[in-house]
Design a protein around this motif. Structure first.
Motif, PDB file in Angstrom:
ATOM      1  N   ARG A  36      16.638 -15.725  19.105  1.00  0.00           N
ATOM      2  CA  ARG A  36      16.044 -14.517  19.676  1.00  0.00           C
ATOM      3  C   ARG A  36      16.973 -13.917  20.731  1.00  0.00           C
ATOM      4  N   GLN A  37      17.153 -12.594  20.640  1.00  0.00           N
ATOM      5  CA  GLN A  37      18.024 -11.887  21.573  1.00  0.00           C
ATOM      6  C   GLN A  37      17.426 -10.532  21.923  1.00  0.00           C
ATOM      7  N   ARG A  38      17.988  -9.912  22.922  1.00  0.00           N
ATOM      8  CA  ARG A  38      17.615  -8.552  23.278  1.00  0.00           C
ATOM      9  C   ARG A  38      18.262  -7.582  22.298  1.00  0.00           C
ATOM     10  N   PRO A  39      17.525  -6.563  21.833  1.00  0.00           N
ATOM     11  CA  PRO A  39      18.120  -5.593  20.899  1.00  0.00           C
ATOM     12  C   PRO A  39      19.148  -4.725  21.603  1.00  0.00           C
ATOM     13  N   VAL A  40      20.006  -4.074  20.814  1.00  0.00           N
ATOM     14  CA  VAL A  40      21.146  -3.343  21.360  1.00  0.00           C
ATOM     15  C   VAL A  40      20.738  -2.062  22.076  1.00  0.00           C
ATOM     16  N   GLY A  41      19.672  -1.406  21.648  1.00  0.00           N
ATOM     17  CA  GLY A  41      19.230  -0.168  22.281  1.00  0.00           C
ATOM     18  C   GLY A  41      19.569   1.069  21.468  1.00  0.00           C
ATOM     19  N   HIS A  42      18.935   2.198  21.844  1.00  0.00           N
ATOM     20  CA  HIS A  42      19.137   3.477  21.153  1.00  0.00           C
ATOM     21  C   HIS A  42      19.832   4.511  22.028  1.00  0.00           C
ATOM     22  N   HIS A  43      20.214   4.140  23.225  1.00  0.00           N
ATOM     23  CA  HIS A  43      20.680   5.127  24.197  1.00  0.00           C
ATOM     24  C   HIS A  43      22.071   5.673  23.895  1.00  0.00           C
ATOM     25  N   LYS A  44      22.840   5.001  23.028  1.00  0.00           N
ATOM     26  CA  LYS A  44      24.173   5.488  22.677  1.00  0.00           C
ATOM     27  C   LYS A  44      24.633   4.861  21.369  1.00  0.00           C
ATOM     28  N   TYR A  45      25.634   5.488  20.749  1.00  0.00           N
ATOM     29  CA  TYR A  45      26.275   4.904  19.583  1.00  0.00           C
ATOM     30  C   TYR A  45      27.438   4.042  20.076  1.00  0.00           C
ATOM     31  N   PHE A  46      27.394   2.757  19.783  1.00  0.00           N
ATOM     32  CA  PHE A  46      28.432   1.852  20.250  1.00  0.00           C
ATOM     33  C   PHE A  46      29.613   1.857  19.284  1.00  0.00           C
ATOM     34  N   SER A  47      30.812   1.920  19.842  1.00  0.00           N
ATOM     35  CA  SER A  47      32.022   2.051  19.015  1.00  0.00           C
ATOM     36  C   SER A  47      32.331   0.799  18.217  1.00  0.00           C
ATOM     37  N   ASP A  48      31.812  -0.349  18.641  1.00  0.00           N
ATOM     38  CA  ASP A  48      32.086  -1.589  17.927  1.00  0.00           C
ATOM     39  C   ASP A  48      30.993  -1.938  16.922  1.00  0.00           C
ATOM     40  N   ARG A  49      30.083  -0.983  16.644  1.00  0.00           N
ATOM     41  CA  ARG A  49      29.025  -1.194  15.659  1.00  0.00           C
ATOM     42  C   ARG A  49      29.083  -0.124  14.582  1.00  0.00           C
ATOM     43  N   LEU A  50      28.256  -0.307  13.559  1.00  0.00           N
ATOM     44  CA  LEU A  50      28.327   0.556  12.374  1.00  0.00           C
ATOM     45  C   LEU A  50      27.180   1.558  12.361  1.00  0.00           C
ATOM     46  N   HIS A  51      27.506   2.796  11.945  1.00  0.00           N
ATOM     47  CA  HIS A  51      26.529   3.875  11.880  1.00  0.00           C
ATOM     48  C   HIS A  51      26.785   4.667  10.599  1.00  0.00           C
ATOM     49  N   GLY A  52      25.728   5.192  10.012  1.00  0.00           N
ATOM     50  CA  GLY A  52      25.929   6.006   8.810  1.00  0.00           C
ATOM     51  C   GLY A  52      24.692   6.107   7.953  1.00  0.00           C
ATOM     52  N   THR A  53      24.922   6.434   6.679  1.00  0.00           N
ATOM     53  CA  THR A  53      23.828   6.649   5.733  1.00  0.00           C
ATOM     54  C   THR A  53      24.173   6.044   4.376  1.00  0.00           C
ATOM     55  N   LEU A  54      23.247   5.261   3.835  1.00  0.00           N
ATOM     56  CA  LEU A  54      23.374   4.752   2.471  1.00  0.00           C
ATOM     57  C   LEU A  54      22.679   5.721   1.522  1.00  0.00           C
ATOM     58  N   TYR A  55      23.361   6.142   0.482  1.00  0.00           N
ATOM     59  CA  TYR A  55      22.768   6.980  -0.568  1.00  0.00           C
ATOM     60  C   TYR A  55      22.451   6.064  -1.747  1.00  0.00           C
ATOM     61  N   LEU A  56      21.161   5.913  -2.035  1.00  0.00           N
ATOM     62  CA  LEU A  56      20.711   4.916  -2.999  1.00  0.00           C
ATOM     63  C   LEU A  56      20.053   5.542  -4.215  1.00  0.00           C
ATOM     64  N   LYS A  57      20.291   4.906  -5.351  1.00  0.00           N
ATOM     65  CA  LYS A  57      19.558   5.238  -6.582  1.00  0.00           C
ATOM     66  C   LYS A  57      18.809   3.987  -7.010  1.00  0.00           C
ATOM     67  N   LEU A  58      17.497   4.121  -7.189  1.00  0.00           N
ATOM     68  CA  LEU A  58      16.645   2.999  -7.578  1.00  0.00           C
ATOM     69  C   LEU A  58      16.153   3.229  -9.001  1.00  0.00           C
ATOM     70  N   LYS A  59      16.370   2.229  -9.843  1.00  0.00           N
ATOM     71  CA  LYS A  59      16.006   2.339 -11.250  1.00  0.00           C
ATOM     72  C   LYS A  59      14.823   1.426 -11.557  1.00  0.00           C
ATOM     73  N   VAL A  60      13.786   1.982 -12.167  1.00  0.00           N
ATOM     74  CA  VAL A  60      12.591   1.215 -12.511  1.00  0.00           C
ATOM     75  C   VAL A  60      12.883   0.330 -13.719  1.00  0.00           C
ATOM     76  N   GLN A  61      12.635  -0.965 -13.573  1.00  0.00           N
ATOM     77  CA  GLN A  61      12.843  -1.909 -14.671  1.00  0.00           C
ATOM     78  C   GLN A  61      11.527  -2.361 -15.303  1.00  0.00           C
ATOM     79  N   THR A  62      10.475  -2.447 -14.505  1.00  0.00           N
ATOM     80  CA  THR A  62       9.123  -2.659 -15.029  1.00  0.00           C
ATOM     81  C   THR A  62       8.220  -1.646 -14.346  1.00  0.00           C
ATOM     82  N   SER A  63       7.210  -1.163 -15.036  1.00  0.00           N
ATOM     83  CA  SER A  63       6.402  -0.035 -14.570  1.00  0.00           C
ATOM     84  C   SER A  63       6.037  -0.152 -13.092  1.00  0.00           C
TER      85      SER A  63
END
Length: 346
Positions: A36-63
């Motif tokens: 258990r640790q303290r979370p990083v926070g939302h107050h800034k974007y940290f340069s040593d961490r990752l930021h971005g967007t995943l573009y996903l396609k989900l395919k139905v295999q069973t109904s």
């Protein structure tokens, strides 16, 4: 409930041989308590961490059916042959939709299981039978790995899930047999030495049961081969946190797992495979968020995308993933599969 000779959580229950095999299995908890640790926070974007967007396609295999909880006349949604039907989320464009909360829930449950995290939610009835170190995080300063990423009490988390939209208009009408609540008090395998055996996951099957039952309800659903698209935004993630997320999305060839989404999991419904089409990752955060223009260098596709994915997956294996639990999970959620859905009451 404590049996005289407790069964291991990953061993089929033989106490009811007259019933069909169970369509689920229990995933054991790691032996060590969560870190258990303290979370990083939302107050800034940290340069040593990752930021971005995943573009996903989900395919139905069973109904697939993600219920709104509303039953309407078939004629209300364009099917005059069905008197009543349980609906799925459908936009004004008449395209089916999967709520972001549904995707978040199924992904978080796997993330918790393979990263030595606490449970997100427990019922008061079984709280005394849950190991104390697995109870939900209640203090923002002391969060488990999953809570730091997905959120907890007074903590928003680092992922933003959007609804997934179907790429085509329309739906199919299916049938969901009557399903009943779990009855842990009637089955020994739910408990080991007086405590819950682990996390419960349903197997993938080659198809979903859609007929042959005496009772049930017609459902609005997405049939096999339907595809949905969505975006998943992330910020301030460590490489191992993003890598773990990518493993859950089925991007590690050594652990070919698929998602289990929506209702009808016991009868084989809701299997979806994921393709990461691209990752948008700003190289210069100040420039990215001071301009509406997106640089081409901010998009990862093709070989660059795959190299980035596999690099972070390897970091996840070395820093965060619990290998015994991942191995157990892969045995349950591996896809493709040759497993048949339950043919009888189980």
């Amino acid at each position: 409930m404590t049996a005289n000779r407790p069964q291991r959580p990953n061993r089929p229950d033989s106490s009811t041989p007259e019933l069909a095999p169970k369509p689920y299995q229990f995933l054991s908890f790691p032996k060590e308590p969560p870190n258990r640790q303290r979370p990083v926070g939302h107050h800034k974007y940290f340069s040593d961490r990752l930021h971005g967007t995943l573009y996903l396609k989900l395919k139905v295999q069973t109904s697939l059916h993600v219920s709104t909880g509303v039953v309407v006349m078939g004629s209300d949604i364009g099917n005059n042959r069905i008197p009543l039907i349980k609906t799925m989320i459908q936009g004004v464009d008449q395209k089916l939709s999967i709520g972001g909360s549904s995707l978040k829930g199924c992904i978080r449950s796997v993330y918790e299981a393979i990263t030595n995290s606490t449970l997100a939610v427990v019922t008061s009835k079984y709280k005394p039978q849950i190991p104390s170190e697995r109870l939900p995080c209640r203090h923002k300063e002391q969060l488990c790995p999953a809570s730091r990423v997905f959120g907890a009490l007074d903590w928003q988390g680092l992922l933003d899930f959007n609804d997934a939209k179907c790429e085509k208009i329309g739906f199919t009408a299916g049938f969901m047999p009557s399903l009943y609540r779990p009855r842990p008090e009637e089955r020994q395998a739910y408990f080991v030495r007086g405590f819950v055996a682990g996390r419960k996951f349903y197997y993938h099957t080659i198809r979903a049961i859609d007929q042959g039952q005496n009772s049930g309800v017609p459902v609005q659903q997405a049939a096999r081969e339907y595809t949905f698209t969505t975006k998943l935004h992330f910020k301030n993630l460590l490489a191992e946190e993003l890598g773990t997320l990518l493993i859950i999305l089925g991007q590690d060839p050594k652990y070919p797992i698929a998602l289990k989404v929506g209702g009808g999991k016991p009868i084989g419904m809701g299997t979806m495979t994921v393709t990461v089409e691209k990752i948008e990752q700003p190289q210069n955060l100040k420039q990215r968020y001071s301009s509406y223009q997106l640089s081409e260098s901010d998009e990862l596709i093709g070989d660059k995308l795959q190299n980035f994915i596999q690099k972070n997956i390897q970091i996840a294996h070395s820093r965060l993933i619990q290998k015994p639990q991942l191995d157990e999970l892969t045995a349950i959620l591996r896809y493709p599969t040759d497993r048949e859905p339950p043919a009888e009451m189980y």
